[in-house]
Scaffold this motif. Structure first.
Motif, short mmCIF file in Angstrom:
data_model
loop_
_atom_site.label_atom_id
_atom_site.label_comp_id
_atom_site.label_asym_id
_atom_site.label_seq_id
_atom_site.Cartn_x
_atom_site.Cartn_y
_atom_site.Cartn_z
N HIS A 1 0.84 -1.20 0.00
CA HIS A 1 0.00 0.00 0.00
C HIS A 1 0.88 1.26 0.00
CE1 HIS A 1 -3.69 -2.23 0.59
NE2 HIS A 1 -3.01 -3.01 1.41
N ASP A 2 0.35 2.37 -0.54
CA ASP A 2 1.09 3.65 -0.54
C ASP A 2 1.53 4.01 0.88
OD1 ASP A 2 0.50 3.75 -3.15
OD2 ASP A 2 -1.05 5.32 -2.99
N ILE B 1 -0.38 13.84 11.32
CA ILE B 1 -0.89 12.75 10.47
C ILE B 1 -0.11 12.84 9.16
CG2 ILE B 1 -2.89 11.85 9.21
CD1 ILE B 1 -4.64 13.00 11.47
N VAL B 2 0.73 11.84 8.87
CA VAL B 2 1.57 11.94 7.68
C VAL B 2 0.95 11.22 6.48
CG1 VAL B 2 3.78 12.31 8.82
CG2 VAL B 2 2.96 9.97 8.50
N TRP B 3 -0.08 10.43 6.74
CA TRP B 3 -0.80 9.78 5.63
C TRP B 3 -2.22 9.50 6.09
CZ3 TRP B 3 -3.66 5.44 4.61
CH2 TRP B 3 -3.90 5.14 3.25
N GLU B 4 -3.14 9.70 5.16
CA GLU B 4 -4.54 9.41 5.51
C GLU B 4 -5.23 9.00 4.23
OE1 GLU B 4 -7.69 12.16 7.66
OE2 GLU B 4 -5.96 13.29 7.03
N GLY B 5 -6.04 7.95 4.29
CA GLY B 5 -6.75 7.50 3.10
C GLY B 5 -7.31 6.10 3.27
N GLY C 1 -0.50 -7.08 -4.94
CA GLY C 1 0.86 -6.59 -4.62
C GLY C 1 1.94 -7.65 -4.75
N PRO C 2 1.81 -8.79 -4.04
CA PRO C 2 2.87 -9.80 -4.11
C PRO C 2 3.07 -10.35 -5.53
CG PRO C 2 1.42 -10.23 -2.25
CD PRO C 2 0.77 -9.14 -3.05
#
Ligand SMILES: NC(=O)c1ccc[n+]([C@@H]2O[C@H](COP(=O)([O-])OP(=O)(O)OC[C@H]3O[C@@H](n4cnc5c(N)ncnc54)[C@H](O)[C@@H]3O)[C@@H](O)[C@H]2O)c1
Length: 351
Positions: A128-129, A293-297, A307-308
């Protein structure tokens, strides 16, 4: 990128998902699927339209058009098939946990050699981002020296299960262990990934607990694995891994993933899909702790599933490092084996 000519072994819950990703994505050409249960082969083939179907892993592995396979079998059946896949020259992505024990992982490392790409799905939550940003924050030194890497994933008892529980799920013989191996490989894959695989676990002290006597139907009959494990690991440079995982518990659900440094800390949520946030807590010489908060979503479940596989395809075509290769998975398996040894012997175990 030239599509990876792909086969899926196992058409159960996870095999169906791997086949669906491969059928949808340009990075793959789904050549074949296989299972020993014909009705499952039929269902997955109807949904994903592979060129061919097979009634066994061996038949699929003999298909020369296939260059890479997903092995989506329960842990107890996976390593012998992986060894056959390597002998047939196929790259492989393995479901998690990597294997039953350290010996099996070492055998696979030896058999795969350095020509084949092998990936393990324990990295599933690292794509994930949010995880990528957290990885950058750790790598750029914002946290200072790492003190404690912590997860606590506690699931309250949800009452009797509405559907039959697979026999392998909480079984040392079929799964290599209980709830710890089912879930902690994700937590560890996530946190080891975010901390750049720099931690070198050294001393492991653990306790495990079986399902409570008065809740025997929460696991399949004959299950001998744990439902709850608590673990303290000292790493070479003094960083501590403090880990706990449990289900069917007599306490309310609570989950937390933290990376605590000398200067700053990250608080993360590996599993929240909708309203996910990463908090950066930071100390300052001239004022009290601040929280940002450095990331939110949102976390897209499709990324968790694809992903894998996309990482695996890039490893094959571009030679990139896969998130969880066999060497990294060996570190995780050494922890698991040490946990069971420590719990059985009642003392700390040196890796
Ligand atoms: N079920 C989940 O939600 C889930 C989620 C993530 C990861 N996993 C992991 O994926 C792995 C598989 O779990 P699952 O839930 O997909 O299991 P499953 O029981 O649904 O599917 C496994 C399939 O493998 C087939 N199989 C067994 N031996 C075979 C052989 N020799 N050749 C061909 N087919 C064979 C079985 O017939 C079955 O259809 C486990 O290790 C599990 O930890 C499961």
């Amino acid at each position: 990128m030239k599509p990876v000519r792909f086969g899926v072994i196992g058409c159960g819950v996870m095999g169906a998902r791997h086949a669906a990703v491969a059928a949808e994505r340009d990075e793959f050409e789904l050549v074949a699927v296989a299972d020993i249960k014909p009705e499952l082969v039929e269902k997955v083939a109807a949904d994903t339209k592979p060129k061919r179907t097979y009634a066994s892993a061996e038949e699929l592995l003999a298909d020369d058009e296939i260059e890479a396979v997903a092995i989506a079998l329960p842990t107890g059946f996976r390593t012998p098939i992986a060894l056959k896949a390597f002998a047939a020259g196929k790259h492989a992505i393995l479901e998690k946990p990597v294997a039953m024990n350290v010996g099996e992982v070492e055998q696979m490392i030896e058999a795969a050699g350095d020509k084949l790409v092998v990936a393990v799905c324990s990295s599933r939550y690292w794509f994930h981002d949010s995880s990528q940003l957290a990885t950058k924050i750790v790598a750029d030194g914002t946290l200072g020296d790492l003190r404690v890497v912590h997860f606590r994933g506690m699931l309250k008892d949800g009452g009797p299960k509405p559907h039959p529980i697979p026999a392998w799920r909480v079984s040392h013989k079929l799964n290599g262990g209980g709830f710890w191996v089912n879930w902690a490989c994700y937590d560890l894959g996530y946190l080891m990934g975010i901390t750049g695989w720099q931690l070198k676990p050294k001393t492991v002290l653990a306790q495990t607990f079986p399902v409570a006597d008065h809740l025997p139907d929460r696991v399949a009959e004959g299950s001998d694995g744990e439902e709850h494990a608590i673990v303290l690991i000292r790493c070479e440079n003094g960083t501590i891994l403090q880990l706990e995982r449990g289900e069917s518990l007599s306490i309310d659900t609570e989950s937390t993933w933290q990376i605590i440094g000398a200067k700053a800390s990250l608080r993360l949520n590996m599993l929240e899909l909708e309203d996910n946030k990463i908090f950066l807590d930071r100390t300052h010489p001239d004022k009290a702790l601040t929280t940002e908060i450095v990331w939110e979503g949102k976390h897209d479940h499709a990324v968790t599933m694809s992903g894998p596989l996309l990482d695996f395809a890039s490893g094959i075509r571009n030679g990139t490092q896969v998130a969880a290769d066999l060497e990294r998975s060996l570190v995780m398996q050494k922890i698991t084996d040490a946990i069971y040894k420590s719990a059985a012997e009642g003392c700390a175990v040196e890796l």
